[in-house]
Design an enzyme around this catalytic site. Sequence first.
Site, PDB file in Angstrom:
ATOM      1  N   LEU A 103      10.631 -38.790   2.334  1.00 27.63           N
ATOM      2  CA  LEU A 103       9.504 -38.203   1.604  1.00 27.63           C
ATOM      3  C   LEU A 103       8.239 -39.035   1.810  1.00 27.63           C
ATOM      4  O   LEU A 103       7.157 -38.498   2.082  1.00 27.63           O
ATOM      5  CB  LEU A 103       9.841 -38.121   0.112  1.00 27.63           C
ATOM      6  N   ARG A 140      20.872 -20.361  -3.885  1.00 33.00           N
ATOM      7  CA  ARG A 140      21.838 -19.562  -4.649  1.00 33.00           C
ATOM      8  C   ARG A 140      21.093 -18.783  -5.723  1.00 33.00           C
ATOM      9  O   ARG A 140      20.027 -19.172  -6.184  1.00 33.00           O
ATOM     10  CB  ARG A 140      22.898 -20.472  -5.273  1.00 33.00           C
ATOM     11  N   GLY A 152      15.471 -38.358   0.362  1.00 32.00           N
ATOM     12  CA  GLY A 152      15.313 -39.560  -0.421  1.00 32.00           C
ATOM     13  C   GLY A 152      13.907 -40.113  -0.271  1.00 32.00           C
ATOM     14  O   GLY A 152      13.062 -39.549   0.436  1.00 32.00           O
ATOM     15  N   GLU A 206       0.825  -1.211   0.000  1.00 26.45           N
ATOM     16  CA  GLU A 206       0.000   0.000   0.000  1.00 26.45           C
ATOM     17  C   GLU A 206       0.860   1.263   0.000  1.00 26.45           C
ATOM     18  O   GLU A 206       0.559   2.235  -0.708  1.00 26.45           O
ATOM     19  CB  GLU A 206      -0.926   0.006   1.221  1.00 26.45           C
TER      20      GLU A 206
END
Length: 376
Positions: free
Chosen positions: A308, A211, A304, A53
Amino acid sequence: MTSDEKYMLGALRLAARGVGLVEPNPAVGCVIVKGGQVIGKGWHQRFGGPHAEINALNDCRSLGANPKGGIMYVTLEPCCHIGKTGACTRAIIDAEIAKVVAAMTDPSAHARGKGFEQLRQAGIEVEVGLCEQQARLLNAPFIKFASTGRTWVILKWAQSIDGKLAYTNDKQRWMSGEASRKDVHKLRNRAQAILVGVGMVLADDPLLTPRGAKSRTKELTRIVMDSHLRIPADCQLVKTAKKQPVIVVAYAGSATNSANKKELLEKAGVEILTFGDLQGESNLAFVLDELSKRGVTQVLVEGGPKILASFIREGLADELCIYIAPKLLGGVGSADIAQTLIGLKNGVSLHHIEVKSFEGDVRIRGFTPQGLAAIT
């Protein structure tokens, strides 16, 4: 499409420019219209900088336009508190804006309609809810944390078409192409923490830092799930722990039995977070509880298949980001994510899917049912 929708969608596009630069704050965009013409635009450009804003009002003035009597379209309720910057409501009132159209209410404890109330008390007309779904999707991690105090969890991996996450040949390191890897660093820049299993550290010795970031002013914590303190004392994470935080999560018994290793890591600047061997309790849930207490809005999980799959099985993932390389690896591939998920009793359907190509690779992103429920 109405003119109101057009202006709000423009504000949402502006807001998206701040993704990866403003976290843990929300990405917000703002458009000011007067006499049917856009006279000012702005977005929250960096963490700690002026809000959308304020930037839009400044844009008006730099163009020689007077915002008095104009309509402000903003993607989130204007703040009414003084934090790193001044209250936006005060600036809006002083500028004599006639009407504020906001996509959604800010669910934060210090907001929740207080900004709208201040504007209304000053005689400014307020309308809320235009393009709300798009605004919620854009700032899903912020909304979940502000509403529930819980960390948003993104699972990311790169795989072949046949579900392999790695090559059997250690000399071939990258599954995805350079363009995909650059995109991953943008994803890392959104997060306040990156979490991996110790297996990735042993295999790749990663640094786990973003990076190519335009402007990262916030700290990134690197977390390693390492039940038995197997992390090498000479790996890149340990060597850089005094410059950028590293947390190693280990079972309490392992930390006690490896007291010398624990002391060595702590001297290098690593924080050892111990998890009691409590039967039936998830160490992943424990870590997420800890991150939530520490104010981590979102964590990126890069691991790996085992780690997951654990997040998926336990219903702890909010968003999936999968890079698929145009390769069939067969016997030269390893770390099969599909094989690891065989025990998953119920499939997971993703929502609000986004598909994008990166020089041959395909990225699929979407919300899990848990993530979707957290922001609706």
